[in-house]
Design a protein around this motif. Structure first.
Motif, PDB file in Angstrom:
ATOM      1  N   ILE A   5      66.908 -64.018   6.755  1.00 21.34           N
ATOM      2  CA  ILE A   5      67.279 -63.284   5.550  1.00 21.34           C
ATOM      3  C   ILE A   5      66.157 -62.362   5.111  1.00 21.34           C
ATOM      4  CG2 ILE A   5      67.914 -63.538   3.121  1.00 21.34           C
ATOM      5  CD1 ILE A   5      69.111 -66.332   4.142  1.00 21.34           C
ATOM      6  N   ASP A   6      66.467 -61.076   5.052  1.00 18.61           N
ATOM      7  CA  ASP A   6      65.499 -60.058   4.642  1.00 18.61           C
ATOM      8  C   ASP A   6      65.803 -59.701   3.197  1.00 18.61           C
ATOM      9  OD1 ASP A   6      63.885 -57.913   4.232  1.00 18.61           O
ATOM     10  OD2 ASP A   6      64.732 -56.662   5.820  1.00 18.61           O
ATOM     11  N   TYR A   7      64.939 -60.141   2.302  1.00 21.51           N
ATOM     12  CA  TYR A   7      65.146 -59.781   0.896  1.00 21.51           C
ATOM     13  C   TYR A   7      63.881 -59.149   0.333  1.00 21.51           C
ATOM     14  CZ  TYR A   7      62.923 -64.326   0.130  1.00 21.51           C
ATOM     15  OH  TYR A   7      62.044 -65.388   0.149  1.00 21.51           O
ATOM     16  N   GLY A   8      63.149 -58.507   1.232  1.00 20.22           N
ATOM     17  CA  GLY A   8      61.989 -57.725   0.810  1.00 20.22           C
ATOM     18  C   GLY A   8      60.774 -58.541   0.441  1.00 20.22           C
ATOM     19  N   MET A   9      60.753 -59.821   0.798  1.00 18.64           N
ATOM     20  CA  MET A   9      59.624 -60.667   0.423  1.00 18.64           C
ATOM     21  C   MET A   9      58.926 -61.217   1.651  1.00 18.64           C
ATOM     22  SD  MET A   9      59.696 -60.617  -2.927  1.00 18.64           S
ATOM     23  CE  MET A   9      58.647 -61.954  -3.493  1.00 18.64           C
ATOM     24  N   GLY A  10      58.146 -60.387   2.292  1.00 18.70           N
ATOM     25  CA  GLY A  10      57.231 -60.972   3.257  1.00 18.70           C
ATOM     26  C   GLY A  10      57.478 -60.685   4.707  1.00 18.70           C
ATOM     27  N   ASN A  11      56.775 -61.442   5.476  1.00 18.05           N
ATOM     28  CA  ASN A  11      56.586 -61.151   6.876  1.00 18.05           C
ATOM     29  C   ASN A  11      57.690 -61.751   7.741  1.00 18.05           C
ATOM     30  OD1 ASN A  11      55.638 -60.657   9.374  1.00 18.05           O
ATOM     31  ND2 ASN A  11      53.628 -61.585   9.050  1.00 18.05           N
ATOM     32  N   LEU A  12      58.747 -60.959   7.932  1.00 13.33           N
ATOM     33  CA  LEU A  12      59.870 -61.449   8.725  1.00 13.33           C
ATOM     34  C   LEU A  12      59.568 -61.296  10.202  1.00 13.33           C
ATOM     35  CD1 LEU A  12      62.349 -59.372   6.639  1.00 13.33           C
ATOM     36  CD2 LEU A  12      62.019 -61.822   6.454  1.00 13.33           C
ATOM     37  N   PHE A  13      58.640 -60.393  10.461  1.00 15.11           N
ATOM     38  CA  PHE A  13      58.336 -60.051  11.840  1.00 15.11           C
ATOM     39  C   PHE A  13      57.893 -61.278  12.636  1.00 15.11           C
ATOM     40  CE2 PHE A  13      55.559 -58.408  15.173  1.00 15.11           C
ATOM     41  CZ  PHE A  13      56.353 -57.414  15.717  1.00 15.11           C
ATOM     42  N   SER A  14      56.993 -62.073  12.053  1.00 12.99           N
ATOM     43  CA  SER A  14      56.456 -63.193  12.822  1.00 12.99           C
ATOM     44  C   SER A  14      57.496 -64.284  13.035  1.00 12.99           C
ATOM     45  CB  SER A  14      55.200 -63.755  12.161  1.00 12.99           C
ATOM     46  OG  SER A  14      55.447 -64.034  10.820  1.00 12.99           O
ATOM     47  N   HIS A  26      68.953 -64.199  17.410  1.00  9.89           N
ATOM     48  CA  HIS A  26      68.853 -64.126  15.957  1.00  9.89           C
ATOM     49  C   HIS A  26      69.028 -62.693  15.483  1.00  9.89           C
ATOM     50  CE1 HIS A  26      64.831 -63.276  17.490  1.00  9.89           C
ATOM     51  NE2 HIS A  26      64.661 -62.549  16.415  1.00  9.89           N
ATOM     52  N   VAL A  27      69.284 -62.571  14.202  1.00 13.27           N
ATOM     53  CA  VAL A  27      69.437 -61.260  13.601  1.00 13.27           C
ATOM     54  C   VAL A  27      68.673 -61.273  12.279  1.00 13.27           C
ATOM     55  CG1 VAL A  27      71.625 -61.977  12.545  1.00 13.27           C
ATOM     56  CG2 VAL A  27      71.139 -59.558  12.789  1.00 13.27           C
ATOM     57  N   VAL A  28      67.993 -60.157  11.974  1.00 13.09           N
ATOM     58  CA  VAL A  28      67.322 -60.014  10.682  1.00 13.09           C
ATOM     59  C   VAL A  28      68.189 -59.092   9.842  1.00 13.09           C
ATOM     60  CG1 VAL A  28      65.240 -59.211   9.497  1.00 13.09           C
ATOM     61  CG2 VAL A  28      65.054 -60.237  11.778  1.00 13.09           C
ATOM     62  N   SER A  29      68.575 -59.561   8.670  1.00 11.51           N
ATOM     63  CA  SER A  29      69.466 -58.721   7.882  1.00 11.51           C
ATOM     64  C   SER A  29      69.339 -58.964   6.386  1.00 11.51           C
ATOM     65  CB  SER A  29      70.910 -58.963   8.309  1.00 11.51           C
ATOM     66  OG  SER A  29      71.776 -58.231   7.462  1.00 11.51           O
ATOM     67  N   ALA A  30      69.605 -57.892   5.635  1.00 11.52           N
ATOM     68  CA  ALA A  30      69.603 -57.977   4.178  1.00 11.52           C
ATOM     69  C   ALA A  30      71.035 -58.010   3.653  1.00 11.52           C
ATOM     70  CB  ALA A  30      68.865 -56.763   3.607  1.00 11.52           C
ATOM     71  N   SER A  31      71.989 -58.051   4.571  1.00 11.74           N
ATOM     72  CA  SER A  31      73.373 -57.922   4.150  1.00 11.74           C
ATOM     73  C   SER A  31      74.152 -59.216   4.377  1.00 11.74           C
ATOM     74  CB  SER A  31      74.012 -56.769   4.939  1.00 11.74           C
ATOM     75  OG  SER A  31      75.357 -57.055   5.215  1.00 11.74           O
ATOM     76  N   PRO A  32      74.676 -59.816   3.294  1.00  9.82           N
ATOM     77  CA  PRO A  32      75.453 -61.048   3.446  1.00  9.82           C
ATOM     78  C   PRO A  32      76.593 -60.902   4.454  1.00  9.82           C
ATOM     79  CG  PRO A  32      74.975 -60.668   1.139  1.00  9.82           C
ATOM     80  CD  PRO A  32      74.492 -59.456   1.883  1.00  9.82           C
ATOM     81  N   SER A  33      77.235 -59.746   4.480  1.00  9.37           N
ATOM     82  CA  SER A  33      78.378 -59.626   5.396  1.00  9.37           C
ATOM     83  C   SER A  33      77.925 -59.688   6.859  1.00  9.37           C
ATOM     84  CB  SER A  33      79.159 -58.339   5.112  1.00  9.37           C
ATOM     85  OG  SER A  33      78.326 -57.221   5.307  1.00  9.37           O
ATOM     86  N   GLU A  34      76.718 -59.151   7.114  1.00 11.53           N
ATOM     87  CA  GLU A  34      76.203 -59.223   8.475  1.00 11.53           C
ATOM     88  C   GLU A  34      75.817 -60.647   8.882  1.00 11.53           C
ATOM     89  OE1 GLU A  34      73.994 -54.972   8.875  1.00 11.53           O
ATOM     90  OE2 GLU A  34      72.928 -56.672   9.735  1.00 11.53           O
ATOM     91  N   LEU A  35      75.460 -61.444   7.877  1.00 14.74           N
ATOM     92  CA  LEU A  35      74.976 -62.808   8.156  1.00 14.74           C
ATOM     93  C   LEU A  35      76.112 -63.830   8.123  1.00 14.74           C
ATOM     94  CD1 LEU A  35      71.800 -62.540   5.905  1.00 14.74           C
ATOM     95  CD2 LEU A  35      71.769 -62.726   8.398  1.00 14.74           C
ATOM     96  N   GLN A  36      77.286 -63.346   7.782  1.00 16.24           N
ATOM     97  CA  GLN A  36      78.459 -64.193   7.580  1.00 16.24           C
ATOM     98  C   GLN A  36      78.735 -65.147   8.747  1.00 16.24           C
ATOM     99  OE1 GLN A  36      80.508 -63.318   4.631  1.00 16.24           O
ATOM    100  NE2 GLN A  36      81.200 -65.421   4.963  1.00 16.24           N
ATOM    101  N   THR A  37      78.572 -64.632   9.951  1.00 16.98           N
ATOM    102  CA  THR A  37      78.961 -65.437  11.109  1.00 16.98           C
ATOM    103  C   THR A  37      77.808 -66.282  11.671  1.00 16.98           C
ATOM    104  OG1 THR A  37      78.464 -63.560  12.519  1.00 16.98           O
ATOM    105  CG2 THR A  37      80.764 -63.823  11.829  1.00 16.98           C
TER     106      THR A  37
END
Lengths: 223, 252
Positions: A5-14, A26-37
């Motif tokens: 979950i990308d919500y603008g807080m920190g180091n998602l890269f690592s 895996h997928v990095v996303s800020a969008s609930p619809s993208e994370l739905q599945t």
């Protein structure tokens, strides 16, 4: 597929790189619809608790997370992400959390019972005391050090959710969990072999739950 | 129990590690990514990269180095050198660094520390202090620009000030001991330890494993940094840790 979950807080890269090392889709996303599945969710994060909650609320991520957890989707919070799982935090002017686990987040006082000052943040490699050895996250983990960096920690009245703890002047819940909700106060993605094994355990748990074989986590041994 | 950390430091210029490095088993000794990996495997607890590039092109290259290092390492790392704005910090952190280290820019504009801590959290704000003893005042002064310029700050006052502004850690380099290989600057570390309640990385003066034992047995630092003794294979991280363990110092 695991969603970060990308919500603008920190180091998602690592976190993302750690999963990549283990060949975990895996997928990095800020969008609930993208994370739905996604069959499992990771909530990383560094920074301030109130800002993080605001961001989760504004993006609709808070409602999404509560809904998914309610549906049985496994969730792992890391560092600030773990703290957000609890009821409230004293950070800043205070803020309510996701309340998926019982407890509140408080600051290290910086002063021991004798009045001697100690350092805040709790920064560096510390060892774990295990209370639940064969839990989802702790399977096959016999010890080892993990990397912490935080100024706030969780206080809970429910010892059953504390899977492992570290000692830093006080007892610091380090791995917590109940049902399908888990958290680590330390950074598994920065904790060498032990951290990778813990992340690997979470991913295995999701895969088992999914009753689907994504292929084995064969890269673990390279750490 | 929280362990004491050993931190190798790599100086990077235009994308290459500088200072001759003598590792028999790596072909391209100047590659920061390979060296970082090697130190990780040897048990380094963290790494520090100092970008000493003189050009903008070099700084861009550094971002690429950070990306590659982040993809390789399973331990935290700090990047410093030339970071002068929130945008610089964001770029480095987004490239995958865990912490940024501020030096001259923080002295010029201390608010940068407060802003950085607010945006990214104190945990990733390292303030690097280059300290030099001043006989006249029997205290240490803060130097900037790679030690070339003396600032108006006394080291203790500056350290306390950056603590208030939200720094998460101090990287304290003794200019007097740096390169001497005769041990860390124990009086300087002791003075800081009594007045500042942030984690402190001791830097400057490491020449032998015993020097790490000295500083940690007296609990004068939380971590110790060294460059040349590891680069030149005068000792290894493994050896230093072994020695520390035998002396009763907790290490990973």
């Amino acid at each position: 597929m695991i969603g970060i979950i990308d919500y603008g807080m920190g180091n998602l890269f690592s976190v993302s790189k750690a999963l990549q090392h283990m060949d975990i889709p895996h997928v990095v996303s800020a969008s609930p619809s993208e994370l739905q599945t996604c069959k499992g969710l990771l909530l990383p994060g560094v920074g301030a608790f109130p800002d993080a909650m605001k961001s989760l609320e504004a993006s609709g991520m808070k409602d999404f997370l509560l809904h998914q957890v309610n549906q049985g989707v496994p969730l792992l919070g890391i560092c600030l992400g773990m703290q957000l799982l609890f009821e409230e935090s004293a950070e800043g002017k205070g803020a309510a959390g996701l309340a998926l686990l019982p407890g509140r987040v408080v600051r290290f006082t910086g002063q021991d019972v004798l009045g001697n000052r100690y350092k805040v943040p709790h920064m560096g490699w510390n060892d774990l005391t295990f209370y639940q050895r064969n839990d989802v996250l702790t399977q096959s983990i016999t010890g080892g050090y993990v990397y912490f960096v935080h100024s706030y920690y969780v206080e809970t009245m429910d010892p059953s959710i504390v899977i492992a703890s570290a000692r830093y002047e006080t007892e610091v819940p380090a791995i917590v969990g109940k049902g399908n909700v888990y958290g680590t106060q330390f950074h598994p993605e920065k904790s060498a072999t032990t951290g990778m094994a813990i992340l690997g355990n979470f991913c295995n748990f999701i895969m088992k739950k999914e009753e689907c074989l994504y292929g084995t986590i064969h890269n673990l041994s390279s750490y | 129990m929280l362990t004491k950390r050993i931190i190798p430091c790599l100086d990077v210029r235009e994308g290459r590690v500088v200072k001759g490095i003598q590792f028999g088993n790596i072909r391209d000794a100047g590659d920061p990514v390979q060296l970082a990996k090697l130190y990780d495997e040897q048990g380094a607890d963290e790494l520090v990269f100092l970008d000493i590039s003189a050009t903008n092109e070099g700084r861009k290259t550094m971002l690429e180095v950070v990306r590659q290092v982040a993809a390789t390492l399973t331990i935290p790392f700090t990047v410093g050198g030339g970071i002068a704005s929130i945008a610089d910090m964001r770029a480095i952190l987004r490239a995958g660094a865990d912490k940024v280290s501020l030096n001259s820019a923080a002295v010029r504009n201390p608010e940068l520390i407060r802003e950085g801590a607010r945006y990214f959290g104190s945990q990733c704000m390292v303030v690097a202090i280059d300290a030099k003893y001043k006989r006249a005042s029997n205290s240490w002064n803060v130097y900037t620009h790679g030690g070339r310029e003396e600032s108006e700050w006394n080291v203790i006052d500056w350290a306390q000030h950056v603590q208030r502004l939200g720094a998460g850690e101090l990287l304290l380099t003794s200019m007097d001991q740096d390169g001497e290989k005769s041990g860390f600057d124990l009086p300087l570390l002791e003075a800081i330890q009594q007045k500042v309640y942030l984690p402190v990385i001791a830097s400057g003066g490491a020449g032998r494993g015993e020097h790490f034992v000295q500083v940690f047995q007296r609990n004068l630092a939380d971590a110790a940094l060294a460059a040349s003794i590891f680069h030149y294979k005068e000792t290894s991280i493994t050896n230093v840790k072994q020695m520390l363990k035998q002396s009763g110092v907790h290490v990973r």
